[in-house]
Design a protein around this motif. Structure first.
Motif, short mmCIF file in Angstrom:
data_model
loop_
_atom_site.label_atom_id
_atom_site.label_comp_id
_atom_site.label_asym_id
_atom_site.label_seq_id
_atom_site.Cartn_x
_atom_site.Cartn_y
_atom_site.Cartn_z
N LEU A 146 -27.34 38.45 1.17
CA LEU A 146 -26.38 37.61 1.89
C LEU A 146 -25.19 37.24 1.01
CD1 LEU A 146 -28.74 35.18 3.84
CD2 LEU A 146 -27.40 37.06 4.78
N ARG A 147 -25.45 36.91 -0.26
CA ARG A 147 -24.34 36.56 -1.17
C ARG A 147 -23.43 37.76 -1.40
NH1 ARG A 147 -28.56 33.35 -3.78
NH2 ARG A 147 -29.09 35.13 -5.11
N ALA A 148 -24.03 38.92 -1.59
CA ALA A 148 -23.22 40.13 -1.80
C ALA A 148 -22.39 40.44 -0.56
CB ALA A 148 -24.13 41.31 -2.16
N TYR A 149 -23.00 40.32 0.62
CA TYR A 149 -22.26 40.62 1.84
C TYR A 149 -21.16 39.60 2.08
CZ TYR A 149 -20.90 41.98 6.42
OH TYR A 149 -20.12 42.40 7.47
N SER A 150 -21.45 38.33 1.85
CA SER A 150 -20.45 37.29 2.04
C SER A 150 -19.23 37.53 1.15
CB SER A 150 -21.06 35.92 1.74
OG SER A 150 -20.11 34.89 1.85
N ALA A 151 -19.48 37.89 -0.12
CA ALA A 151 -18.37 38.16 -1.05
C ALA A 151 -17.56 39.36 -0.61
CB ALA A 151 -18.92 38.37 -2.46
N ALA A 152 -18.23 40.40 -0.16
CA ALA A 152 -17.52 41.60 0.27
C ALA A 152 -16.74 41.36 1.56
CB ALA A 152 -18.50 42.75 0.45
N LEU A 153 -17.33 40.58 2.47
CA LEU A 153 -16.65 40.28 3.72
C LEU A 153 -15.37 39.49 3.46
CD1 LEU A 153 -16.84 40.49 6.80
CD2 LEU A 153 -18.14 38.36 6.79
N ALA A 154 -15.38 38.65 2.44
CA ALA A 154 -14.19 37.87 2.09
C ALA A 154 -13.04 38.75 1.60
CB ALA A 154 -14.53 36.84 1.02
N GLU A 155 -13.35 39.97 1.17
CA GLU A 155 -12.32 40.89 0.71
C GLU A 155 -11.64 41.63 1.87
OE1 GLU A 155 -11.31 41.31 -2.54
OE2 GLU A 155 -12.57 39.54 -2.80
N GLU A 156 -12.20 41.50 3.07
CA GLU A 156 -11.56 42.13 4.23
C GLU A 156 -10.19 41.51 4.47
OE1 GLU A 156 -12.71 44.62 6.57
OE2 GLU A 156 -13.96 45.03 4.81
N PRO A 157 -9.15 42.31 4.60
CA PRO A 157 -7.82 41.73 4.84
C PRO A 157 -7.73 41.11 6.22
CG PRO A 157 -7.76 44.12 5.06
CD PRO A 157 -9.13 43.79 4.56
N ALA A 158 -6.85 40.14 6.35
CA ALA A 158 -6.61 39.55 7.67
C ALA A 158 -6.14 40.64 8.63
CB ALA A 158 -5.57 38.44 7.57
N THR A 159 -6.63 40.61 9.84
CA THR A 159 -6.27 41.61 10.84
C THR A 159 -4.79 41.51 11.17
OG1 THR A 159 -8.49 41.41 11.78
CG2 THR A 159 -6.83 42.50 13.13
N GLU A 160 -4.16 42.66 11.28
CA GLU A 160 -2.73 42.69 11.61
C GLU A 160 -2.49 41.98 12.94
OE1 GLU A 160 0.92 45.94 12.20
OE2 GLU A 160 -1.11 46.60 11.68
N GLY A 161 -1.55 41.08 12.94
CA GLY A 161 -1.20 40.36 14.16
C GLY A 161 -1.85 39.00 14.29
N THR A 162 -2.84 38.69 13.44
CA THR A 162 -3.44 37.36 13.50
C THR A 162 -2.50 36.33 12.90
OG1 THR A 162 -4.58 37.70 11.39
CG2 THR A 162 -5.81 38.22 13.39
N THR A 163 -2.56 35.11 13.42
CA THR A 163 -1.72 34.04 12.90
C THR A 163 -2.57 32.78 12.69
OG1 THR A 163 -1.11 33.27 15.12
CG2 THR A 163 0.34 34.89 14.06
N VAL A 164 -2.21 32.02 11.67
CA VAL A 164 -2.82 30.71 11.40
C VAL A 164 -1.67 29.72 11.28
CG1 VAL A 164 -4.27 29.36 9.86
CG2 VAL A 164 -4.72 31.81 10.15
N THR A 165 -1.57 28.79 12.22
CA THR A 165 -0.45 27.86 12.24
C THR A 165 -0.93 26.42 12.25
OG1 THR A 165 -0.37 27.94 14.67
CG2 THR A 165 1.04 29.49 13.47
N THR A 166 -0.17 25.56 11.59
CA THR A 166 -0.49 24.13 11.53
C THR A 166 0.64 23.34 12.17
OG1 THR A 166 -1.76 24.40 9.49
CG2 THR A 166 -0.99 22.18 10.02
N GLU A 167 0.28 22.48 13.12
CA GLU A 167 1.24 21.57 13.74
C GLU A 167 0.65 20.17 13.65
OE1 GLU A 167 2.59 22.80 17.66
OE2 GLU A 167 1.81 24.81 17.25
N GLY A 168 1.12 19.40 12.69
CA GLY A 168 0.54 18.08 12.47
C GLY A 168 -0.90 18.22 12.04
N SER A 169 -1.82 17.63 12.79
CA SER A 169 -3.25 17.72 12.47
C SER A 169 -3.97 18.77 13.31
CB SER A 169 -3.92 16.36 12.69
OG SER A 169 -3.78 15.96 14.05
N LYS A 170 -3.19 19.64 13.94
CA LYS A 170 -3.76 20.70 14.79
C LYS A 170 -3.62 22.05 14.09
CE LYS A 170 -2.78 23.07 19.18
NZ LYS A 170 -1.93 23.06 20.40
#
Length: 418
Positions: A146-170
């Motif tokens: 599980l630790r090995a998979y979790s670390a490797a999964l974290a290396e996956e790049p963000a999918t093209e087109g995904t967005t993470v936006t912050t508006e105030g506390s949202k």
């Protein structure tokens, strides 16, 4: 019979060569791999101690001691097929001691297996048996994976087109890929949000990779997770969820570095939580609507784990990572020696190239099939464009046809001699 076989062989080879001319290369279907193995069958899979009350709707496996002294119920929502798939049909596994005190520890479906002592009242079994066994599950080996998979999964790049936006506390995470959407966000940014919105196509797998050693949802007092499968946002709870639960069923929160993960008691947390190095503090109210795979756990009151097993399609990385994803010795990607899972044939043997007709999840983007002719032909008219690629194919088809005919004639001669 020999004549018929030879004739079919010749004909089928010619058709096999001719077919690619008439048909485009089909898109390989998505490949789902059970990356969690034994751990995937348990709603709570804990390496160390689990101190919890009053309820886990799915199966529970504890690698340390289990303190259920305030009363605990296990496995009420399991199906018969889910119980049958568990090691030894054990819905409750405790490698160490089980502390029940004067309270009831009830296993509603499946068996109970305890390696140490039962301290207090005996386990109450509604549809199974009790037995003593300390090595039903190799917790150390499973958590190394599980630790090995979790670390490797974290290396996956963000999918093209995904967005993470912050508006105030949202905080809003949006993805449009119908197969899989991978997001990357820091623990600080995530824990600062009072409301977290997630919008992805219903049925798509969602991975939220969270970086940082500590995540405290209670810091901002997160009040809700609102999900959308393409329509309106729905505040997630046990009895309601976006797209009839299709979004949360394929939602995974990955905390590869975290040592503590704290859930706010004000919000039900949809999806499954992979934090194999972390202590998970569930608080005293509001559930996790999914599975948790953690180093240790504490929770009480309404801080239950609800039985919504993870059903997403995850990348084939981690325990048997492709060399480009997790190069040997790369900082932050290779677990310490003690965390390295046992070798498997897939880890020690280079992966073979996929055979013709076998879907390959990574082959399409990494090694696209060559076109018949990528060089423009002089004149560029329809009759000549790509014709160079047709000549070898026609010659090959004729050669195979001649070979097939030769086989037929040879078979006839042998039949005449006999």
């Amino acid at each position: 019979m020999r004549m018929s076989a030879a004739a079919v062989l010749g004909g089928s080879l010619v058709l096999g060569l001719a077919a690619p001319v008439a048909h485009a290369t089909p898109t390989a279907p998505a490949v789902c791999t059970d990356v969690f193995g034994v751990a995937g069958g348990y709603g709570e899979f804990v390496l160390g101690d689990d101190v919890h009350a009053p309820d886990a709707e799915g199966a529970v496996a504890v690698g340390g001691n289990a303190d259920f002294g305030r009363g605990f119920s296990v496995g009420n929502e399991l199906t018969e097929s889910e119980v049958a798939a568990l090691p030894g049909r054990a819905a409750l596994v405790v490698r160490g001691d089980l502390v029940s005190g004067s309270a009831v520890t009830a296993v509603m479906k499946g068996d109970a297996v305890v390696g140490g002592e039962v301290k207090g009242r005996a386990v109450e079994l509604h549809a199974g048996t009790f037995r003593k066994k300390a090595d039903l599950i190799d917790f150390d080996g499973e958590f190394a994976k599980l630790r090995a998979y979790s670390a490797a999964l974290a290396e996956e790049p963000a999918t093209e087109g995904t967005t993470v936006t912050t508006e105030g506390s949202k905080l809003t995470l949006t993805g449009s890929d119908t197969t899989r959407n991978v997001f990357s966000v820091t623990a600080g940014r995530l824990e600062a949000a009072k409301e977290i919105y997630l919008k992805v196509p219903a049925g798509a797998t969602t991975v939220v990779n969270v970086s940082g050693t500590d995540y405290d949802m209670a810091k901002a007092g997160t009040t809700g997770f609102l999900l959308s499968g393409g329509g309106s946002y729905v505040l997630d709870d046990k009895l309601q969820s976006a797209a009839d639960g299709a979004v949360r069923a394929r939602l995974l929160w990955n905390f590869p570095e975290a040592r503590t993960v704290t859930k706010s008691s004000k919000a039900a947390w949809p999806g499954s939580v992979l934090a194999p190095r972390a202590h998970l503090e569930l608080g005293t109210a509001a559930p996790v609507n999914g599975s948790v795979w953690v180093a240790s756990l504490h929770g009480s009151g309404g801080a239950e784990t609800h039985h919504f097993p993870f059903s997403g399609c995850l990348p084939e990385t981690g325990v048997t990572p492709p060399a480009p994803k997790v190069p040997s010795g790369a900082p932050g990607t290779t677990p310490p020696a003690a965390d390295t899972p046992p070798s498997t044939p897939a880890e020690t043997t280079p992966a073979a190239a996929p055979s013709a007709g076998t879907p390959s999840h990574s082959a399409a983007p990494d090694s696209p099939a060559p076109e018949a002719s990528s060089t423009p032909v002089a004149g560029g008219d329809l009759a000549s464009t790509g014709s160079d690629g047709m000549v070898p194919l026609a010659i090959g088809a004729a050669a195979v046809l001649a070979g097939g005919t030769g086989l037929v004639l040879a078979a006839r001669r042998r039949a005449n001699r006999s």
